[in-house]
Write a protein that holds these residues in place. Sequence first.
Motif, short mmCIF file in Angstrom:
data_model
loop_
_atom_site.label_atom_id
_atom_site.label_comp_id
_atom_site.label_asym_id
_atom_site.label_seq_id
_atom_site.Cartn_x
_atom_site.Cartn_y
_atom_site.Cartn_z
N THR A 80 0.81 -1.34 -0.11
CA THR A 80 0.00 -0.10 -0.03
C THR A 80 0.87 1.54 -0.04
OG1 THR A 80 -1.79 -1.34 1.29
CG2 THR A 80 -1.68 1.36 1.35
N ALA A 81 1.99 1.35 0.74
CA ALA A 81 2.87 2.51 0.94
C ALA A 81 3.65 2.60 -0.46
CB ALA A 81 3.82 2.44 1.86
N LEU A 82 3.99 1.45 -1.16
CA LEU A 82 4.65 1.94 -2.09
C LEU A 82 3.77 2.03 -3.46
CD1 LEU A 82 7.11 -1.41 -2.34
CD2 LEU A 82 7.70 0.81 -2.04
N CYS A 83 2.57 1.58 -3.42
CA CYS A 83 1.56 2.10 -4.32
C CYS A 83 1.37 3.65 -4.19
CB CYS A 83 0.22 1.50 -4.36
SG CYS A 83 0.24 -0.27 -4.69
N GLU A 84 1.36 4.03 -2.98
CA GLU A 84 1.01 5.54 -2.65
C GLU A 84 2.13 6.57 -3.16
OE1 GLU A 84 -0.21 5.78 1.36
OE2 GLU A 84 -2.31 5.12 1.14
N GLN A 85 3.39 6.15 -2.93
CA GLN A 85 4.56 6.84 -3.17
C GLN A 85 5.05 6.77 -4.46
OE1 GLN A 85 5.06 9.37 -0.98
NE2 GLN A 85 3.41 8.39 0.54
N GLN A 86 4.61 6.26 -5.48
CA GLN A 86 5.34 5.80 -6.77
C GLN A 86 5.87 7.19 -7.68
OE1 GLN A 86 6.79 3.00 -8.01
NE2 GLN A 86 6.50 2.49 -5.77
N ARG A 87 5.36 8.28 -7.08
CA ARG A 87 5.91 9.41 -7.69
C ARG A 87 7.25 9.82 -7.26
NH1 ARG A 87 0.69 11.01 -5.91
NH2 ARG A 87 -0.75 11.02 -7.60
N SER A 88 7.74 9.11 -6.32
CA SER A 88 8.83 9.39 -5.67
C SER A 88 10.09 8.33 -6.17
CB SER A 88 8.89 9.07 -4.08
OG SER A 88 10.07 8.99 -3.68
N ASP A 89 11.18 9.14 -6.55
CA ASP A 89 12.07 8.08 -7.19
C ASP A 89 12.64 7.17 -6.24
OD1 ASP A 89 11.94 9.49 -9.61
OD2 ASP A 89 13.67 10.84 -9.07
N GLN A 90 12.73 7.40 -5.02
CA GLN A 90 13.32 6.58 -4.05
C GLN A 90 12.52 5.39 -3.76
OE1 GLN A 90 12.95 10.00 -3.69
NE2 GLN A 90 14.39 10.98 -2.55
#
Length: 122
Positions: free
Chosen positions: A83-93
Amino acid sequence: AGLWTVFTLGGVGSKPTPQLEQCSPLANQSLLLLLVLANLTDAPDTPNPYRQAVTSFKNTQDSTAFSSSNPHAFQINFNSLYTALCEQQRSDQATLLLYMLLHQNSNVRTYVLARTDIENLV
């Protein structure tokens, strides 16, 4: 607890913002540090413990027994991580962490491939 914060990128359920660095700078810096540590080269006589931990952690909801033969092994909730990775996929990191986990951790790769909502990640 600190490693959980890194993997959940500062908190699951928080609303994504365009500026990841401004909303949770500690999570951003922690993720960068984790990526650097996990990608350090191995010494000839001792493997990188950070890489071993990142490549071998398991799901807390996995029904198989958790073996502690690896001193760096731990468990994490893969649903929260996903869930966290799906929400933050705009981040390169976050994208780099996802790439590293998919290629180096077979447990994460199996979990992601078994998901029915993979379009959220893509």
